[in-house]
Design an enzyme around this catalytic site. Structure first.
Site, mmCIF file in Angstrom:
data_model
loop_
_atom_site.group_PDB
_atom_site.id
_atom_site.type_symbol
_atom_site.label_atom_id
_atom_site.label_comp_id
_atom_site.label_asym_id
_atom_site.label_seq_id
_atom_site.Cartn_x
_atom_site.Cartn_y
_atom_site.Cartn_z
ATOM 1 N N GLY A 544 0.831 -1.204 0.000
ATOM 2 C CA GLY A 544 0.000 0.000 0.000
ATOM 3 C C GLY A 544 0.860 1.245 0.000
ATOM 4 N N PHE A 548 2.099 9.322 3.801
ATOM 5 C CA PHE A 548 3.461 9.839 3.830
ATOM 6 C C PHE A 548 4.508 8.809 3.461
ATOM 7 C CE2 PHE A 548 1.402 13.018 6.497
ATOM 8 C CZ PHE A 548 1.856 14.158 5.853
ATOM 9 N N LYS A 568 6.079 0.463 7.410
ATOM 10 C CA LYS A 568 5.760 1.716 6.721
ATOM 11 C C LYS A 568 7.038 2.539 6.592
ATOM 12 C CE LYS A 568 3.201 5.525 8.144
ATOM 13 N NZ LYS A 568 1.930 6.070 8.591
ATOM 14 N N ASP A 677 -7.434 11.185 10.026
ATOM 15 C CA ASP A 677 -7.362 10.602 8.685
ATOM 16 C C ASP A 677 -8.065 9.248 8.643
ATOM 17 O OD1 ASP A 677 -6.776 10.529 6.015
ATOM 18 O OD2 ASP A 677 -4.706 9.858 6.264
#
Ligand SMILES: *[C@@H]1O[C@H](CO)[C@@H](O)[C@H](O)[C@H]1NC(C)=O
Ligand SMILES: *[C@@H]1O[C@H](CO)[C@@H](O)[C@H](O)[C@H]1NC(C)=O
Ligand SMILES: *[C@@H]1O[C@H](CO)[C@@H](O)[C@H](O)[C@H]1NC(C)=O
Ligand SMILES: *[C@@H]1O[C@H](CO)[C@@H](O)[C@H](O)[C@H]1NC(C)=O
Ligand SMILES: *[C@@H]1O[C@H](CO)[C@@H](O)[C@H](O)[C@H]1NC(C)=O
Ligand SMILES: *[C@@H]1O[C@H](CO)[C@@H](O)[C@H](O)[C@H]1NC(C)=O
Ligand SMILES: *[C@@H]1O[C@H](CO)[C@@H](O)[C@H](O)[C@H]1NC(C)=O
Ligand SMILES: *[C@@H]1O[C@H](CO)[C@@H](O)[C@H](O)[C@H]1NC(C)=O
Ligand SMILES: *[C@@H]1O[C@H](CO)[C@@H](O)[C@H](O)[C@H]1NC(C)=O
Ligand SMILES: *[C@@H]1O[C@H](CO)[C@@H](O)[C@H](O)[C@H]1NC(C)=O
Ligand SMILES: *[C@@H]1O[C@H](CO)[C@@H](O)[C@H](O)[C@H]1NC(C)=O
Ligand SMILES: *[C@@H]1O[C@H](CO)[C@@H](O)[C@H](O)[C@H]1NC(C)=O
Length: 846
Positions: A544, A548, A568, A677
């Site tokens: 994904g 950021f 991430k 978010d």
């Protein structure tokens, strides 16, 4: 009979004496007229205190009136306190020129204080407190040059404190508290050299504390609490060696606490500075303030360790909550045998609860919630029999809930929520009242009273065994071997493997629970370890692209175990990415909840090219994101998997998971956190399809409610969120609030049950997802609902009754619409939403 007659005669003759005296005593006509004028302004006299105020009785005999014989029966004292009188104060009061004491406190006198009071040059005591007086304190009061005690507290006075008050040079007590006084504290108050008590708390005073107050050498009580005072405490104040009570709570005072405090204020008994912005640490010298009875420094920005307190043997209240203290609770707490209340909540205290806590035999209130305490509840706590209120929520405490808590007869509030307690919940004592005990957020509890709706306890052994596996890491495995030997072949091996796997998982679990904060305990991985885990950040592993950076699937190989993780990697070239990394680390530092994705480790390093490299490593969620389930990509890519479809009950479960996660962030653990978010791609599903909210890159901490909003309001400028989900007010730069998340949740809910993205091409020119549902509601709900939901479901829980299903959808849409209204003020709080959805689920499944 004869006795009665005699009594009547006696009473009659006494009465006639009064009448006789009344007409014979000279008295002063001016005083009589003044008192009569005062009586005329009193409209209600429920206790009939004025019934003796009759013309034929001399006014010196009227109830509440005292005269002086030396001064020809002049009125020297008028005391009508606590009589529930309603009325106004007559200006004639100014004619009682010999008055020394006026007690009108604790009535319902209203309107202004007559300035004629200024004529009372002999007045020493003026008590007008606890009334409903309005207007300002007349400047003329400063003509009452004999005043020693001036108390106008608990009224509705407005205006400033006039500097002229300092001409009352004999004043020992000046109490102005609980009014609506404005302006600054006049520095001239420093001239009141006899002043012992200064109470100006609960007003709207602003500005800083004048350093001239440091001249008040006789001051014992100073309370300026609950104003909007700012600046720092002038060092001269700490020189007031007579001080007994010092309260500056709930202002906006900054700076550090004077380091020599404990030596310069040797008589200090009450030190209250909670709800300010004090920084720095608690001075070591506090241990010399041995008279301290109450120490309340909660809700500040204090840091450092909890100091040595063993000399403070008189301490009854110790409240240090909502600061940033670190480290352990000092063991010397054992000396504080008079301690009745101990509050250390929203800090980062860690370690185990000290056994010595059990020596604080007087404890009635113990608040340790929202820290990083780990380990079991110490058995020494069995001696805290006087405890009324025990809050240990939001820590990492584990083990079983001690049975001795059942026997604490004063215990009325027990909060063990959001820990890792396991095993049986007792059923007696405090546990017998549903509202008295809170145990939510402990996933492995069983038993308890029926209303708790916990699973039945299978057998006692389970919890014992897991304890064993924690203590002696090999112990649990030997049981398994014995079991396996009796089996054979493939089945046996399969079971063996899964047992070993389970054992490791358990071991891993106990390792996780021991991690305390990102700073100290989470191991930091190196860049090369992550490079290896993700196969060189290969595109095959890319799962994904977040706001950021990119997210990769990876396999971390430790000495003895392999674990799937999601990594991430932040794109540091993107503006704000570094800030986002810090935001996410901060947000995830202290929070833990079953519906939030768990962070395992971080990596802050440099890559092979020498560029900064930052990554966050989370537990891997087998079922990907809710986005993939709501909007599956073309089936060819998913050949292996069954078509992804969630039935109504599953979707509702996930919606509740998300609502619970938000409720936790907003309301239940320390400083409220706003996610900012929320969207389907940030809701991840584990192997059991439980929802976990992820991606805290935009998360914001809200300032505490007590602090003035304008001081550190968080503006939403720069927060973009995601198109379609971001609250409309953020687009206009309004401040970040929890209601912004509620909006995103509303949209998410509508998307989950209509199957339509808010960014669908059909939404343009004023039509949006919210309106789309709203206009169809409630008659045409079947037309807008995701068609997949209305097909018979094969996998999920049985919801045969289509009527029921439609009603449920109606309610869900209603909630979704209410959450996504344009005005943030009209949205509900998420806890409300979560409980509505939960009761909906109960109805659906019943
Ligand atoms: C009563 O008091 C007033 C005001 O103090 C004074 O002028 C007057 O002389 C007094 N009268 C008597 C009879 O003492
Ligand atoms: C005031 O007068 C009352 C009687 O009316 C008496 O009981 C009381 O002691 C007096 N108080 C003072 C302070 O002189
Ligand atoms: C105020 O007056 C009421 C009765 O009118 C009484 O019960 C109460 O104790 C008084 N309070 C104070 C602080 O004197
Ligand atoms: C008493 O006070 C009132 C109001 O301040 C005033 O009008 C009056 O003249 C004063 N003197 C006498 C003797 O009542
Ligand atoms: C208030 O005090 C001022 C100055 O001392 C004086 O001129 C004025 O008359 C007083 N007002 C009243 C109502 O007594
Ligand atoms: C206090 O005064 C301010 C400004 O004069 C006013 O806005 C506020 O409503 C008042 N508060 C109370 C409790 O009277
Ligand atoms: C009273 O205090 C003010 C300010 O602190 C000072 O300037 C002034 O000289 C003082 N007046 C007297 C009479 O002490
Ligand atoms: C303070 O208190 C002491 C003793 O109570 C007294 O002697 C002194 O006059 C008071 N005033 C000042 C200004 O020290
Ligand atoms: C505190 O008092 C001491 C001695 O009385 C004096 O030397 C010092 O200047 C005072 N400090 C402040 C800040 O007023
Ligand atoms: C002084 O402060 C203490 C603590 O707040 C309080 O208990 C006491 O009643 C106060 N004394 C006075 C005379 O106001
Ligand atoms: C406490 O008081 C003692 C005796 O006055 C002094 O020697 C010591 O330094 C003080 N401790 C602190 C931490 O200030
Ligand atoms: C228990 O603690 C949690 C988390 O601190 C809190 O949200 C909840 O309101 C508390 N429950 C009670 C009954 O105090």
């Amino acid at each position: 009979m004869g006795v009665l007659v005699l009594r009547l005669i006696l009473i009659y003759s006494f009465f006639s004496t009064l009448v006789y005296c009344g007409s014979s005593l000279p008295g002063n006509e001016t005083d009589r007229l003044a008192l009569q004028a005062m009586k005329a302004q009193i409209l209600q006299d429920p206790h009939r205190v004025l019934s003796s105020w009759k013309d034929f009785i001399h006014f010196c005999l009227w109830q509440g009136v005292n005269c002086s014989l030396q001064h020809h029966q002049r009125v020297i004292r008028l005391d009508l306190q606590s009589q529930n009188l309603v009325g106004t104060i007559s200006p004639h009061i100014g004619n009682l020129s010999f008055l020394r004491e006026l007690h009108l406190q604790n009535n319902s006198f209203s309107h202004e204080i007559p300035p004629e009071i200024g004529h009372l040059r002999r007045l020493q005591v003026l008590r007008l407190d606890h009334n409903s007086l309005s207007g300002s304190l007349p400047v003329n009061v400063s003509n009452c040059l004999s005043l020693i005690n001036l108390n106008v507290g608990y009224n509705n006075l407005v205006g400033k404190i006039s500097p002229e008050i300092s001409t009352l040079s004999k004043l020992q007590s000046l109490v102005l508290q609980a009014n609506n006084l404005t302006g600054e504290i006049p520095p001239s108050l420093g001239n009141l050299s006899y002043l012992m008590i200064l109470g100006a708390n609960d007003n709207n005073l602003k500005g800083s504390i004048p350093s001239s107050l440091g001249q008040l050498r006789n001051l014992t009580n100073i309370s300026l609490a609950s104003n909007t005072l700012s600046g720092s405490v002038p060092p001269s104040i700490y020189n007031l060696s007579a001080l007994i009570a010092f309260s500056l709570s709930q202002n906006q005072i900054q700076g550090s606490i004077l380091s020599d405090l404990g030596n310069t204020l040797p008589n200090l008994q009450y030190f209250h500075i909670y709800g300010n912005q004090f920084t720095g640490s608690i001075p070591m010298s506090i241990s010399n303030a041995t008279s301290l009875v109450e120490l309340d420094i909660s809700e500040n920005k204090l840091t450092g360790q909890v100091p040595n307190l063993q000399n403070l043997v008189n301490l009854e209240l110790l409240s240090m909550g909502n600061n940033n203290f670190k480290g352990h609770i000092p063991n010397d707490i054992v000396k504080l045998s008079r301690l009745r209340r101990l509050s250390l909540q929203n800090n980062a205290l860690s370690g185990e609860l000290p056994t010595s806590l059990g020596s604080c035999l007087s404890l009635e209130v113990l608040h340790l919630q929202g820290n990083l305490f780990k380990g079991p509840i110490p058995s020494s706590m069995i001696s805290l029999k006087r405890i009324r209120d025990l809050d240990l929520s939001c820590n990492n405490l584990w083990g079983e809930i001690p049975r001795f808590l059942q026997g604490f007869s004063f215990l009325k509030n027990l909060n063990l929520s959001y820990n890792e307690f396991r095993g049986a919940v007792p059923v007696e004592g405090v546990f017998n009242t549903l509202s008295a005990t809170s145990i939510v957020g402990n996933t492995r509890l069983c038993g308890g009273i029926a209303e708790l709706q916990l699973p039945k306890c299978k057998h006692f052994k389970e919890s014992k065994e897991s304890k064993e596996s924690k203590e002696s890491k090999g112990g649990g495995l030997s049981h398994s071997f014995i079991l396996v030997i009796s089996l054979s072949g493939f089945l046996g091996i399969a079971i063996l493997l899964s047992l070993i796997f389970l054992h490791r998982l358990r071991k891993k679990k106990s390792k996780e629970t021991e991690m305390t904060s990102l700073e100290n305990s989470i191991l930091q991985l190196s860049y090369s370890a992550l490079l290896k885990a993700t196969d060189g950040f290969s595109s095959i592993n890319l799962i994904g692209v977040g706001s950021f950076g990119s997210v990769y699937k990876g396999l971390l190989l430790d000495d003895d175990r392999a674990q799937l993780v999601a990594v991430k990697v932040l794109n540091l070239l993107r503006r704000g990415a570094s800030k986002s990394f810090i935001a996410e680390c901060e947000a995830l530092r202290n929070i833990r909840h079953r519906n939030l994705v768990k962070i395992l480790t971080v990596c802050s390093s440099v890559d092979f090219r020498g560029n900064d490299f930052k990554a966050l490593v989370y537990e891997f969620m087998d079922n990907g994101s809710l986005e993939e389930w709501l909007h599956p990509t073309t089936p060819t890519e998913e050949v292996r998997d069954a078509p992804k479809n969630l039935n109504l009950a599953q979707r509702l479960d996930i919606a509740i998971d998300v609502a619970c996660a938000l409720d936790y962030l907003h309301n239940h653990c320390g400083t409220p956190i706003v996610h900012c978010d929320l969207k389907p791609s940030n809701v991840l599903l584990d192997d059991g399809l439980t929802g976990h909210v992820s991606d805290f890159g935009l998360a914001r901490f809200l300032p505490k409610e007590t602090s003035n909003v304008s001081a550190n309001q968080i503006s939403s400028t720069g927060i973009r969120g995601s198109v379609g989900y971001v609250a409309p007010e953020y687009g206009m730069g309004s401040k970040v609030t929890t209601y912004g998340d509620v909006y995103s949740f509303g949209i998410l809910l509508l998307e989950m049950f209509t199957g339509k993205r808010p960014t669908d091409h059909m939404f343009s020119e004023g039509l949006n997802l919210h309106n789309f549902v709203k206009v169809a509601f409630p008659e045409r709900v079947t037309e807008i609902a995701d068609p997949l939901l209305l097909q018979g479901d094969h996998t999920g829980r049985r919801t045969n009754d289509t009527q029921k299903k439609l009603k449920c959808l109606c309610s869900i849409f209603q909630i979704g619409i209410a959450c996504s209204v344009e005005s943030p003020r009209d949205r509900k709080g998420i806890s409300h939403v979560a409980s509505e959805l939960q009761s909906l689920r109960d109805i659906l499944l019943r």
